[in-house]
Scaffold this motif. Structure first.
Motif, short mmCIF file in Angstrom:
data_model
loop_
_atom_site.label_atom_id
_atom_site.label_comp_id
_atom_site.label_asym_id
_atom_site.label_seq_id
_atom_site.Cartn_x
_atom_site.Cartn_y
_atom_site.Cartn_z
N ALA A 73 0.83 -1.21 0.00
CA ALA A 73 0.00 0.00 0.00
C ALA A 73 0.86 1.26 0.00
CB ALA A 73 -0.92 -0.01 1.21
N GLU A 74 2.13 1.13 0.38
CA GLU A 74 3.02 2.29 0.46
C GLU A 74 3.80 2.55 -0.83
OE1 GLU A 74 3.18 4.33 3.08
OE2 GLU A 74 1.54 3.13 3.93
N LEU A 75 3.56 1.79 -1.87
CA LEU A 75 4.30 2.00 -3.12
C LEU A 75 3.38 1.94 -4.32
CD1 LEU A 75 5.03 -0.89 -4.84
CD2 LEU A 75 6.19 -1.30 -2.71
N ASP A 101 11.59 7.03 -3.91
CA ASP A 101 11.17 8.41 -3.79
C ASP A 101 10.94 8.70 -2.31
OD1 ASP A 101 10.40 10.94 -4.40
OD2 ASP A 101 8.53 10.40 -5.39
N HIS A 102 10.98 9.95 -1.95
CA HIS A 102 10.78 10.29 -0.54
C HIS A 102 9.34 10.05 -0.10
CE1 HIS A 102 14.80 11.78 -0.34
NE2 HIS A 102 14.59 12.57 -1.37
N GLU A 103 8.39 10.32 -0.98
CA GLU A 103 6.98 10.14 -0.62
C GLU A 103 6.51 8.71 -0.87
OE1 GLU A 103 4.47 13.05 -2.37
OE2 GLU A 103 5.91 14.65 -2.01
N ARG A 104 6.59 8.26 -2.11
CA ARG A 104 6.16 6.90 -2.47
C ARG A 104 7.19 6.29 -3.42
NH1 ARG A 104 0.77 5.46 -1.48
NH2 ARG A 104 0.66 3.97 -3.15
N ALA A 105 7.62 5.10 -3.09
CA ALA A 105 8.52 4.39 -4.00
C ALA A 105 7.70 3.84 -5.16
CB ALA A 105 9.21 3.26 -3.25
N VAL A 128 6.34 -12.17 -14.89
CA VAL A 128 5.92 -10.92 -14.26
C VAL A 128 6.05 -11.04 -12.75
CG1 VAL A 128 3.91 -9.48 -13.78
CG2 VAL A 128 4.46 -10.07 -16.12
N LEU A 129 5.60 -12.15 -12.18
CA LEU A 129 5.72 -12.35 -10.74
C LEU A 129 7.18 -12.37 -10.31
CD1 LEU A 129 4.41 -12.97 -7.98
CD2 LEU A 129 4.63 -15.39 -8.58
N SER A 130 8.02 -13.04 -11.06
CA SER A 130 9.43 -13.13 -10.73
C SER A 130 10.11 -11.76 -10.76
CB SER A 130 10.12 -14.09 -11.69
OG SER A 130 11.50 -14.12 -11.47
N VAL A 131 9.84 -10.98 -11.81
CA VAL A 131 10.44 -9.64 -11.92
C VAL A 131 9.92 -8.74 -10.80
CG1 VAL A 131 10.59 -7.58 -13.37
CG2 VAL A 131 10.85 -9.84 -14.39
N LEU A 132 8.63 -8.81 -10.52
CA LEU A 132 8.06 -7.99 -9.46
C LEU A 132 8.67 -8.35 -8.11
CD1 LEU A 132 6.00 -5.84 -8.63
CD2 LEU A 132 4.32 -7.68 -8.39
N VAL A 133 8.83 -9.62 -7.82
CA VAL A 133 9.43 -10.05 -6.55
C VAL A 133 10.88 -9.60 -6.47
CG1 VAL A 133 10.16 -12.10 -5.26
CG2 VAL A 133 7.84 -11.95 -6.13
N ASP A 134 11.62 -9.71 -7.57
CA ASP A 134 13.02 -9.26 -7.58
C ASP A 134 13.12 -7.76 -7.31
OD1 ASP A 134 13.95 -11.80 -8.06
OD2 ASP A 134 14.21 -11.50 -10.22
N GLN A 135 12.25 -6.98 -7.91
CA GLN A 135 12.29 -5.53 -7.71
C GLN A 135 11.89 -5.16 -6.29
OE1 GLN A 135 13.77 -3.62 -9.95
NE2 GLN A 135 14.01 -5.49 -11.14
N LEU A 136 10.89 -5.85 -5.75
CA LEU A 136 10.48 -5.59 -4.37
C LEU A 136 11.60 -5.98 -3.40
CD1 LEU A 136 6.75 -6.73 -4.42
CD2 LEU A 136 7.63 -4.38 -4.34
N ALA A 137 12.30 -7.07 -3.69
CA ALA A 137 13.42 -7.48 -2.83
C ALA A 137 14.53 -6.42 -2.86
CB ALA A 137 13.96 -8.83 -3.28
N THR A 138 14.76 -5.83 -4.02
CA THR A 138 15.75 -4.75 -4.11
C THR A 138 15.30 -3.54 -3.31
OG1 THR A 138 16.41 -5.50 -6.32
CG2 THR A 138 16.98 -3.25 -5.71
N LEU A 139 14.04 -3.19 -3.43
CA LEU A 139 13.51 -2.03 -2.72
C LEU A 139 13.49 -2.24 -1.21
CD1 LEU A 139 12.06 0.76 -2.89
CD2 LEU A 139 9.91 -0.53 -3.00
N TRP A 140 13.07 -3.41 -0.78
CA TRP A 140 12.93 -3.68 0.65
C TRP A 140 14.21 -4.25 1.28
CZ3 TRP A 140 7.63 -6.44 -0.25
CH2 TRP A 140 6.66 -5.48 -0.52
N ARG A 141 15.24 -4.44 0.48
CA ARG A 141 16.54 -4.96 0.93
C ARG A 141 16.40 -6.29 1.66
NH1 ARG A 141 17.16 0.73 2.08
NH2 ARG A 141 18.63 1.61 0.59
#
Length: 151
Positions: A73-75, A101-105, A128-141
């Motif tokens: 919900a925050e991105l 981004d400072h407000e919403r990633a 699509v699921l794999s790419v989305l999970v990879d990008q979220l893992a990068t964002l959420w470390r």
């Protein structure tokens, strides 16, 4: 002298045999092939590639939402056709990226590179699921397995 009819000539009534409406290999034409105002009811409308991709993204988000609803919900998740790359780019074309981004990633998925790698609709959904999970893992470390162990 009696006039004889040609035994090879057939009457012009009834359906013609052979390959109808596929002259020159262009496929069927008309209301049977393309849905429209003249089409019979029950002919499904064709999905364009953009709609298929958007549906795959929404399905991937729905799969992740039960366990990560607050974080999702925050991105924002966006779809772009192709990435903008420098002229002398030599690496593989990216399938997605993260824009912190400072407000919403924002997680951006690139439609054409992903669809180019998927052969079937199931492959598209999985990729699509794999790419989305990879990008979220990068964002959420974190590790991708922490987000979705099935991916």
């Amino acid at each position: 002298m009696a006039r004889r009819s040609n035994p090879r000539v057939e009457p012009l009534t009834g359906p013609r045999g052979g390959r109808r409406r596929d002259r020159r290999g262009r496929g069927f034409r008309g209301p049977v092939a393309v849905p429209g105002p003249l089409s019979p009811r029950g002919v499904p409308g064709g999905w364009d590639h953009g709609s298929q991709f958007d549906t795959a993204v929404l399905g991937a988000l729905a799969r992740l939402r039960p366990s990560h609803a607050a974080a999702l919900a925050e991105l924002d998740v966006a779809v772009e056709d192709v990435p903008v790359l420098p002229r002398r780019w030599r690496d593989d074309v990216p399938l997605g990226t993260v824009v912190p981004d400072h407000e919403r990633a924002r997680v951006v998925l690139f439609r054409h590179p992903i669809q180019h790698r998927a052969e079937t609709r199931a492959d598209l959904d999985d990729l699509v699921l794999s790419v989305l999970v990879d990008q979220l893992a990068t964002l959420w470390r974190c590790e991708p397995e922490d987000i979705d162990p099935r991916a």
